[in-house]
Enzyme design. Structure first.
Site, PDB file in Angstrom:
ATOM      1  N   ASP A  12      36.398  42.548  27.839  1.00 55.40           N
ATOM      2  CA  ASP A  12      36.879  43.167  29.252  1.00 55.40           C
ATOM      3  C   ASP A  12      37.141  44.754  28.747  1.00 55.40           C
ATOM      4  OD1 ASP A  12      37.213  40.960  30.906  1.00 55.40           O
ATOM      5  OD2 ASP A  12      38.683  40.108  29.447  1.00 55.40           O
ATOM      6  N   HIS A  40      31.636  40.853  34.370  1.00 50.97           N
ATOM      7  CA  HIS A  40      31.413  42.321  34.123  1.00 50.97           C
ATOM      8  C   HIS A  40      31.360  42.938  35.569  1.00 50.97           C
ATOM      9  CE1 HIS A  40      28.831  41.922  29.999  1.00 50.97           C
ATOM     10  NE2 HIS A  40      29.987  41.607  30.310  1.00 50.97           N
TER      11      HIS A  40
END
Length: 423
Positions: A12, A40
């Site tokens: 992340d 994503h």
């Protein structure tokens, strides 16, 4: 030019945002590991998107996107992800999306097993996304899976699937006490969600080899970060695949290819989704304020991320493991509300202060040694050069560069595609 874009920390870090940005310089973007446990996030002129399986170069019509053989693919999820993108005007055809015939199919029973195991573990769970990733990778190495290339002959798929189910249902019924998966249901699932992708399936070893020979540039896109790698991460609280840059050519299908550069992505602070050691973690109101400022909720799961100050120890380790040649620093703007910024410069393990990243029980028991540096306490989202930043922000970026022993090339000051600059 062959480049890997990888995460330096726990995942992340903003890889999707940077791949979307940098993909303008590349002909091909290739995901090389993981499955739809990835999340994503890409924000561009079309809107905000969360990509789980599709490579982040999909928004550039001239870019070919490759799903490599190291990936595990939930075909139903892929079908829905593509449909959602097409609804927003994103063109996806076999011309701009290529799927490796060696990629492993993540079956519905893999997802069931993932859920059943997390339920069995109860409060000792590993923090799985419950999308079947660990079970399907386990089966891959047991040589008991179907691959995308198998879909070319559905007559033999049924007999292979029958053998797999005979074995798999022993675990489902006798270990977990759940209902067996039915052959016809699984075969129909493959026909419904798998067969329509046959035009996309090809030998990515040949495709990528020929492309590079013909002067095409390739970007490898990783999922998660160094600290979630199956071998070098915070085991067992890791993913089930290799997230490091050295695996990129292997997972893509061209193991003999060398990387020209490795761009490591890391945030200007720390965040972590899921379980496992997270030494620099903040708690209470301090953590909630940072979480809200950064919008720290998992793109794939929606779970609130654990957050903390920038972790020098973990980041320096991630840079080393990834072999990063340069860094893209994301979310610097998030820290703009802080008058003082906490930086974890070392760990305390027992009665020792260490500057290396420990393993096992030492990591689990480690506590952070924090130092505070001056904040800039103003909006920097309009800055488009390093010189535009307030001096305190410049000092902070320089500090991270010095402490991690890696050049910072890109700095992100916002989520939109153009909200960044090169240092």
């Amino acid at each position: 030019m062959v480049t890997a874009i990888v995460g330096i920390n726990w995942g992340d870090e903003g890889k999707g945002r940077m791949v979307d940005l940098l993909s303008a310089k590349y002909d091909i973007v290739c995901r090389y590991q993981g499955g739809n446990n990835a999340g994503h996030t890409v924000i561009n002129e079309r809107g905000s998107f969360i990509l789980n399986l599709i490579p982040s170069g999909i928004f550039r019509p001239e870019t070919v996107n490759v799903m490599g053989g190291g990936m595990v693919i939930d075909l139903e999820h892929l079908t829905k992800e593509i449909a959602a993108l097409k609804e927003k005007g994103v063109e996806i055809t076999p011309k701009n999306l290529v799927i490796s015939d060696r990629a492993t199919i993540c079956m519905p029973y893999h997802k069931r097993l993932d859920i059943l195991e997390e339920q069995r573990l109860a409060d000792k769970k590993y923090g799985s996304t419950q999308r079947g990733i660990a079970p399907v990778y386990s089966d891959k190495y047991l040589k008991k899976t179907l691959r995308m290339g198998d879909l070319r002959n559905m007559k033999t798929v049924k007999s292979k699937l029958a053998d797999l189910l005979e074995w798999k249902n022993l675990t489902i019924t006798k270990v977990y006490g759940s209902e067996a998966s039915e052959l016809e249901d699984m075969y129909n699932w493959l026909e419904t969600y798998g067969v329509p992708f046959l035009d996309y399936v090809q030998d990515t070893t040949q495709f990528l080899t020929n492309s590079i020979k013909n002067g095409k540039s390739v970007m490898f896109e990783a999922q998660l970060g160094a600290l979630r790698d199956i071998d070098f991460g915070i085991y067992p609280y890791t993913s089930s695949s290799s997230t490091i840059s050295a695996y990129a050519p292997i997972g893509a299908g061209i193991p003999g290819q060398k990387l020209d550069s490795v761009v490591g992505i890391m945030k200007a602070y720390s965040s972590c989704v899921g379980e496992g050691p997270f030494t620099c973690e903040m708690f209470g109101d301090e953590a909630e304020e940072l979480r809200k400022a950064g919008g720290e909720y998992g793109a794939a799961t929606g779970r609130p991320r654990r957050v903390g100050g920038f972790d020098v120890v973990a980041s320096r380790y991630g840079v080393m493991i990834q072999g990063a040649t340069e860094i893209a620093l994301t979310k610097l703007d998030v820290l703009s509300y802080m008058k003082e910024i906490p930086v974890c410069v070392a760990y305390k393990v027992g009665d020792k202060v260490v500057d290396y990243f420990p393993t096992g029980d030492d990591l689990a028991s480690a506590t952070p040694v924090y130092e505070k540096v001056p904040g800039w306490n103003c909006d920097i989202s309009k800055c488009r050069s390093f010189a535009d930043l307030p001096k305190a922000a410049q000092d902070y970026v320089n500090l991270i560069e010095e402490k991690t022993n890696c050049k910072i090339t890109y700095v992100s000051v916002g989520a939109d595609r153009n909200e960044y600059f090169e240092k």
